[in-house]
Design a protein around this motif. Structure first.
Motif, PDB file in Angstrom:
ATOM      1  N   VAL A  56      -7.375  -4.181   0.454  1.00  0.00           N
ATOM      2  CA  VAL A  56      -7.023  -5.376   1.411  1.00  0.00           C
ATOM      3  C   VAL A  56      -5.541  -5.799   0.993  1.00  0.00           C
ATOM      4  CG1 VAL A  56      -7.242  -7.963   1.378  1.00  0.00           C
ATOM      5  CG2 VAL A  56      -9.300  -6.339   1.296  1.00  0.00           C
ATOM      6  N   ILE A  57      -4.504  -5.620   1.709  1.00  0.00           N
ATOM      7  CA  ILE A  57      -3.287  -6.012   1.394  1.00  0.00           C
ATOM      8  C   ILE A  57      -2.887  -7.495   1.102  1.00  0.00           C
ATOM      9  CG2 ILE A  57      -0.819  -5.926   2.690  1.00  0.00           C
ATOM     10  CD1 ILE A  57      -1.579  -3.468   4.135  1.00  0.00           C
ATOM     11  N   LYS A  58      -2.256  -7.799  -0.021  1.00  0.00           N
ATOM     12  CA  LYS A  58      -2.237  -9.010  -0.455  1.00  0.00           C
ATOM     13  C   LYS A  58      -0.618  -9.627   0.003  1.00  0.00           C
ATOM     14  CE  LYS A  58      -5.310 -10.339  -2.472  1.00  0.00           C
ATOM     15  NZ  LYS A  58      -6.539 -11.053  -2.045  1.00  0.00           N
ATOM     16  N   LYS A  59       0.233  -8.669  -0.060  1.00  0.00           N
ATOM     17  CA  LYS A  59       1.570  -9.074   0.096  1.00  0.00           C
ATOM     18  C   LYS A  59       2.414  -7.877   1.110  1.00  0.00           C
ATOM     19  CE  LYS A  59       5.281 -10.771  -2.621  1.00  0.00           C
ATOM     20  NZ  LYS A  59       5.784 -10.786  -3.601  1.00  0.00           N
ATOM     21  N   VAL A  60       3.149  -8.318   2.098  1.00  0.00           N
ATOM     22  CA  VAL A  60       3.983  -7.421   2.686  1.00  0.00           C
ATOM     23  C   VAL A  60       5.375  -8.037   2.580  1.00  0.00           C
ATOM     24  CG1 VAL A  60       4.607  -6.561   5.004  1.00  0.00           C
ATOM     25  CG2 VAL A  60       2.121  -6.844   4.287  1.00  0.00           C
ATOM     26  N   GLU A  61       6.246  -7.132   2.282  1.00  0.00           N
ATOM     27  CA  GLU A  61       7.749  -7.455   2.351  1.00  0.00           C
ATOM     28  C   GLU A  61       8.822  -6.466   2.989  1.00  0.00           C
ATOM     29  OE1 GLU A  61       7.168  -6.942  -2.180  1.00  0.00           O
ATOM     30  OE2 GLU A  61       9.144  -8.269  -2.008  1.00  0.00           O
ATOM     31  N   TRP A  62       9.455  -7.093   3.666  1.00  0.00           N
ATOM     32  CA  TRP A  62      10.503  -6.275   4.507  1.00  0.00           C
ATOM     33  C   TRP A  62      11.716  -6.393   4.095  1.00  0.00           C
ATOM     34  CZ3 TRP A  62       8.701  -8.014  10.297  1.00  0.00           C
ATOM     35  CH2 TRP A  62       7.600  -7.433  10.689  1.00  0.00           C
ATOM     36  N   GLU A  63      12.309  -5.523   3.796  1.00  0.00           N
ATOM     37  CA  GLU A  63      14.084  -5.578   3.412  1.00  0.00           C
ATOM     38  C   GLU A  63      14.685  -4.207   3.441  1.00  0.00           C
ATOM     39  OE1 GLU A  63      14.341  -7.075  -0.727  1.00  0.00           O
ATOM     40  OE2 GLU A  63      16.257  -7.945  -0.246  1.00  0.00           O
ATOM     41  N   ASN A  64      15.960  -4.299   3.676  1.00  0.00           N
ATOM     42  CA  ASN A  64      16.723  -3.015   3.667  1.00  0.00           C
ATOM     43  C   ASN A  64      16.013  -1.848   4.491  1.00  0.00           C
ATOM     44  OD1 ASN A  64      18.694  -4.228   2.350  1.00  0.00           O
ATOM     45  ND2 ASN A  64      17.893  -3.898   0.401  1.00  0.00           N
ATOM     46  N   SER A  65      15.495  -2.308   5.528  1.00  0.00           N
ATOM     47  CA  SER A  65      14.801  -1.126   6.386  1.00  0.00           C
ATOM     48  C   SER A  65      13.534  -0.441   5.707  1.00  0.00           C
ATOM     49  CB  SER A  65      15.933   0.086   7.061  1.00  0.00           C
ATOM     50  OG  SER A  65      16.647  -0.530   7.680  1.00  0.00           O
ATOM     51  N   SER A  66      12.961  -1.247   4.616  1.00  0.00           N
ATOM     52  CA  SER A  66      11.652  -0.457   3.950  1.00  0.00           C
ATOM     53  C   SER A  66      10.740  -1.704   4.046  1.00  0.00           C
ATOM     54  CB  SER A  66      11.919   0.136   2.730  1.00  0.00           C
ATOM     55  OG  SER A  66      12.261  -0.631   1.984  1.00  0.00           O
ATOM     56  N   THR A  67       9.491  -1.316   3.669  1.00  0.00           N
ATOM     57  CA  THR A  67       8.264  -2.083   3.803  1.00  0.00           C
ATOM     58  C   THR A  67       7.548  -1.998   2.525  1.00  0.00           C
ATOM     59  OG1 THR A  67       7.989  -2.170   6.296  1.00  0.00           O
ATOM     60  CG2 THR A  67       6.135  -2.797   5.033  1.00  0.00           C
ATOM     61  N   THR A  68       7.637  -2.966   1.626  1.00  0.00           N
ATOM     62  CA  THR A  68       6.463  -2.742   0.561  1.00  0.00           C
ATOM     63  C   THR A  68       5.434  -3.444   0.632  1.00  0.00           C
ATOM     64  OG1 THR A  68       8.822  -2.947  -0.797  1.00  0.00           O
ATOM     65  CG2 THR A  68       6.719  -3.359  -1.931  1.00  0.00           C
ATOM     66  N   ILE A  69       4.240  -2.836   0.630  1.00  0.00           N
ATOM     67  CA  ILE A  69       3.042  -3.582   0.481  1.00  0.00           C
ATOM     68  C   ILE A  69       2.412  -3.649  -1.094  1.00  0.00           C
ATOM     69  CG2 ILE A  69       2.643  -3.120   2.816  1.00  0.00           C
ATOM     70  CD1 ILE A  69       0.503  -1.058   1.880  1.00  0.00           C
ATOM     71  N   THR A  70       1.545  -4.696  -1.444  1.00  0.00           N
ATOM     72  CA  THR A  70       0.903  -4.620  -2.598  1.00  0.00           C
ATOM     73  C   THR A  70      -0.636  -4.856  -1.930  1.00  0.00           C
ATOM     74  OG1 THR A  70       2.681  -5.903  -3.371  1.00  0.00           O
ATOM     75  CG2 THR A  70       0.636  -5.959  -4.608  1.00  0.00           C
ATOM     76  N   TYR A  71      -1.341  -3.926  -2.587  1.00  0.00           N
ATOM     77  CA  TYR A  71      -2.765  -4.189  -1.912  1.00  0.00           C
ATOM     78  C   TYR A  71      -4.083  -3.900  -3.222  1.00  0.00           C
ATOM     79  CZ  TYR A  71      -2.546   0.916  -2.243  1.00  0.00           C
ATOM     80  OH  TYR A  71      -2.180   2.465  -2.658  1.00  0.00           O
ATOM     81  N   GLN A  72      -5.018  -4.408  -2.784  1.00  0.00           N
ATOM     82  CA  GLN A  72      -6.005  -4.445  -3.702  1.00  0.00           C
ATOM     83  C   GLN A  72      -7.044  -3.442  -3.360  1.00  0.00           C
ATOM     84  OE1 GLN A  72      -7.452  -8.243  -4.617  1.00  0.00           O
ATOM     85  NE2 GLN A  72      -8.309  -7.692  -6.682  1.00  0.00           N
ATOM     86  N   LEU A  73      -7.422  -2.376  -4.234  1.00  0.00           N
ATOM     87  CA  LEU A  73      -8.578  -1.396  -4.043  1.00  0.00           C
ATOM     88  C   LEU A  73      -9.674  -2.076  -3.996  1.00  0.00           C
ATOM     89  CD1 LEU A  73      -7.867   1.460  -3.116  1.00  0.00           C
ATOM     90  CD2 LEU A  73      -8.535   2.229  -5.318  1.00  0.00           C
ATOM     91  N   VAL A  74     -10.600  -2.209  -2.808  1.00  0.00           N
ATOM     92  CA  VAL A  74     -11.874  -2.778  -3.022  1.00  0.00           C
ATOM     93  C   VAL A  74     -13.020  -2.170  -3.025  1.00  0.00           C
ATOM     94  CG1 VAL A  74     -11.260  -5.171  -1.943  1.00  0.00           C
ATOM     95  CG2 VAL A  74     -11.793  -3.306  -0.476  1.00  0.00           C
ATOM     96  N   SER A  75     -12.932  -0.655  -2.629  1.00  0.00           N
ATOM     97  CA  SER A  75     -13.900   0.443  -2.743  1.00  0.00           C
ATOM     98  C   SER A  75     -13.384   1.622  -2.615  1.00  0.00           C
ATOM     99  CB  SER A  75     -14.910   0.051  -1.509  1.00  0.00           C
ATOM    100  OG  SER A  75     -14.499   0.533  -0.463  1.00  0.00           O
ATOM    101  N   LEU A  76     -13.989   2.556  -3.391  1.00  0.00           N
ATOM    102  CA  LEU A  76     -13.537   3.993  -3.527  1.00  0.00           C
ATOM    103  C   LEU A  76     -14.532   4.838  -2.971  1.00  0.00           C
ATOM    104  CD1 LEU A  76     -11.959   4.525  -7.048  1.00  0.00           C
ATOM    105  CD2 LEU A  76     -11.152   5.167  -4.832  1.00  0.00           C
ATOM    106  N   ASN A  77     -14.247   5.757  -2.094  1.00  0.00           N
ATOM    107  CA  ASN A  77     -15.408   6.604  -1.885  1.00  0.00           C
ATOM    108  C   ASN A  77     -15.296   7.756  -2.777  1.00  0.00           C
ATOM    109  OD1 ASN A  77     -15.500   5.414   0.611  1.00  0.00           O
ATOM    110  ND2 ASN A  77     -13.986   6.507   1.924  1.00  0.00           N
ATOM    111  N   SER A  78     -16.547   8.120  -3.115  1.00  0.00           N
ATOM    112  CA  SER A  78     -16.718   9.427  -4.013  1.00  0.00           C
ATOM    113  C   SER A  78     -16.322  10.704  -3.319  1.00  0.00           C
ATOM    114  CB  SER A  78     -17.961   9.382  -4.687  1.00  0.00           C
ATOM    115  OG  SER A  78     -18.735   9.926  -3.473  1.00  0.00           O
ATOM    116  N   THR A  79     -15.778  11.633  -4.125  1.00  0.00           N
ATOM    117  CA  THR A  79     -15.237  12.757  -3.358  1.00  0.00           C
ATOM    118  C   THR A  79     -16.031  14.261  -3.680  1.00  0.00           C
ATOM    119  OG1 THR A  79     -13.456  12.874  -5.026  1.00  0.00           O
ATOM    120  CG2 THR A  79     -12.972  11.630  -3.014  1.00  0.00           C
ATOM    121  N   ASN A  80     -16.996  14.100  -4.426  1.00  0.00           N
ATOM    122  CA  ASN A  80     -17.603  15.229  -4.681  1.00  0.00           C
ATOM    123  C   ASN A  80     -19.033  15.427  -3.730  1.00  0.00           C
ATOM    124  OD1 ASN A  80     -17.926  12.970  -6.489  1.00  0.00           O
ATOM    125  ND2 ASN A  80     -19.526  14.213  -7.450  1.00  0.00           N
TER     126      ASN A  80
END
Lengths: 80, 80, 80, 80
Positions: free
Chosen positions: B56-80
């Motif tokens: 879930v993205i908690k914060k989006v920032e636009w500045e100087n032609s770039s985007t910074t997102i802060t996100y919280q991982l809410v679930s992980l898929n196992s990979t094996n």
């Protein structure tokens, strides 16, 4: 469902802007708003007032259901 | 003219995310990007990889032609 | 003020889609909605149901405070 | 990846608009463009020309990597 957004084509300050530096201001608006960045847009005090000048938004932040914009005033309309 | 934007419906990390806290990550992407905020979306390492989890993205920032997102991982898929 | 928009990352049909051709459907939604076009996205019957398949939106129209999307179903999830 | 969009805050016709009715025009632009709908915006012939008037967009269509807008001219600036 989805994410509510508001497309804004000008800055309406309602007098709530905070001066950060000489010509640089910060303004917090409710909700997530999409503003054009790096492009001159009109600044107004209220929706119905005349344009008070022109500004370029340098930074947009979305967080906690509010939008914070940092903008540089690039021209002022005289009001007399 | 106008302001170029990219509408994104998932997070593609390319392994460039920085961990800030336990489940909180920051990721910088080139250009101005529109992400859904406060809504669970897929996280992938590359465009073509399987989903590695949901965030879930908690914060989006636009500045100087770039985007910074802060996100919280809410679930992980196992990979094996 | 401004223009209210809703960012959507999937299609929720609520069973209101109309079949136009073999795999082509039209769906009308209230309000102005921003959907990713030309990109596979999930199709669901309701917000809370599982994905019923994947579709690519071919056309988006905004008029009279509603959004009409034309989408091509590209895969169907079996439901048993 | 994602979907490239361009946020537009005015209509730049480049003289390519087609008159449909009295004050109603149709204009096709390359790529997917986000315009404010139902809100008066400036109309210009080129990016650098002065505003030639004001219009309200009544319809926006996205299809095949182009955007078609239908707009109503609501005021004209005299040019002498």
């Amino acid at each position: 469902m989805g994410m509510p957004l508001e497309l804004n084509t000008m800055i309406v300050t309602k007098g709530r802007e905070k001066r950060v530096e000489e010509n640089l201001f910060v303004l917090v608006k409710e909700g997530y708003r999409l503003y054009p960045i790096d492009i001159p847009i009109d600044v107004k005090k209220t929706m119905d007032s005349d344009s008070s000048g022109s500004a370029v938004i340098k930074k947009v932040e979305w967080e906690n259901s509010s939008t914070t914009i940092t903008y540089q005033l690039v021209s002022l309309n005289s009001t007399n």
